[in-house]
Design a protein around this motif. Sequence first.
Motif, short mmCIF file in Angstrom:
data_model
loop_
_atom_site.label_atom_id
_atom_site.label_comp_id
_atom_site.label_asym_id
_atom_site.label_seq_id
_atom_site.Cartn_x
_atom_site.Cartn_y
_atom_site.Cartn_z
N PHE A 80 0.82 -1.21 0.00
CA PHE A 80 0.00 0.00 0.00
C PHE A 80 0.86 1.27 0.00
CE2 PHE A 80 -2.21 3.36 2.25
CZ PHE A 80 -3.31 3.52 1.43
N SER A 81 1.95 1.25 0.71
CA SER A 81 2.81 2.44 0.81
C SER A 81 3.48 2.79 -0.51
CB SER A 81 3.86 2.25 1.90
OG SER A 81 4.75 1.20 1.55
N GLN A 82 3.46 1.87 -1.50
CA GLN A 82 4.07 2.14 -2.79
C GLN A 82 3.12 2.86 -3.75
OE1 GLN A 82 5.18 -2.12 -3.10
NE2 GLN A 82 7.10 -1.31 -3.89
N LEU A 83 1.86 2.99 -3.38
CA LEU A 83 0.88 3.63 -4.26
C LEU A 83 0.90 5.14 -4.10
CD1 LEU A 83 -2.21 1.32 -3.67
CD2 LEU A 83 -0.53 1.22 -5.51
N HIS A 84 0.76 5.82 -5.21
CA HIS A 84 0.64 7.27 -5.17
C HIS A 84 -0.81 7.60 -4.85
CE1 HIS A 84 0.37 11.40 -6.56
NE2 HIS A 84 1.69 11.45 -6.42
N GLY A 87 -3.10 7.79 -7.82
CA GLY A 87 -3.38 6.48 -8.41
C GLY A 87 -4.40 5.71 -7.58
N PHE A 88 -4.26 5.81 -6.28
CA PHE A 88 -5.18 5.09 -5.40
C PHE A 88 -6.60 5.65 -5.53
CE2 PHE A 88 -7.15 3.83 -1.38
CZ PHE A 88 -6.91 2.47 -1.44
N ILE A 89 -6.73 6.95 -5.69
CA ILE A 89 -8.06 7.53 -5.82
C ILE A 89 -8.74 7.01 -7.09
CG2 ILE A 89 -7.50 9.66 -7.05
CD1 ILE A 89 -9.98 9.46 -4.20
N ARG A 90 -7.97 6.70 -8.12
CA ARG A 90 -8.55 6.10 -9.32
C ARG A 90 -9.11 4.71 -9.02
NH1 ARG A 90 -4.98 7.57 -14.62
NH2 ARG A 90 -5.50 9.77 -14.62
N VAL A 91 -8.39 3.95 -8.22
CA VAL A 91 -8.86 2.63 -7.83
C VAL A 91 -10.16 2.76 -7.04
CG1 VAL A 91 -8.34 0.58 -6.43
CG2 VAL A 91 -6.57 1.60 -7.88
N VAL A 92 -10.19 3.70 -6.09
CA VAL A 92 -11.39 3.93 -5.29
C VAL A 92 -12.55 4.35 -6.19
CG1 VAL A 92 -12.42 5.43 -3.52
CG2 VAL A 92 -10.11 4.52 -3.19
N HIS A 93 -12.29 5.24 -7.12
CA HIS A 93 -13.33 5.71 -8.04
C HIS A 93 -13.88 4.56 -8.88
CE1 HIS A 93 -14.94 7.70 -11.69
NE2 HIS A 93 -15.52 8.45 -10.77
N PHE A 94 -12.99 3.71 -9.40
CA PHE A 94 -13.41 2.57 -10.20
C PHE A 94 -14.30 1.63 -9.38
CE2 PHE A 94 -12.72 -1.87 -11.44
CZ PHE A 94 -13.25 -1.85 -12.72
#
Length: 105
Positions: A80-84, A87-94
């Motif tokens: 998890f600490s490697q995610l920007h 980028g993570f907000i895109r995963v959440v949005h998807f």
Amino acid sequence: MSCTSHSMNRFVLTPKDLESFIETYKIPERFSPTLPGPDDSAECTSDRIVLYTLAFSSCGVRYPLSSFKIDLLHHFRVHFSQLHPLGFIRVVHFELSCVAVSGEP
């Protein structure tokens, strides 16, 4: 600045900040959140993970992570600490978009 010189910004939470962070983001006690010591590095070990508090406010991270997010991390073999945060907000949005149309991510 040369490639070998490093400037390090240190943002240190106080115990009161940690308490507020735990309460705000509803982090369960079973995770035993603790602050690192002054000489500790931010490294993950077999018995702990490192979280950057900025990720919570900038991309909407909430624990526990959904099984979709955990499966995604395992699939790409990243921590998890490697995610920007962006980028993570895109995963959440998807994931939320899939749920909104009664689908599974």
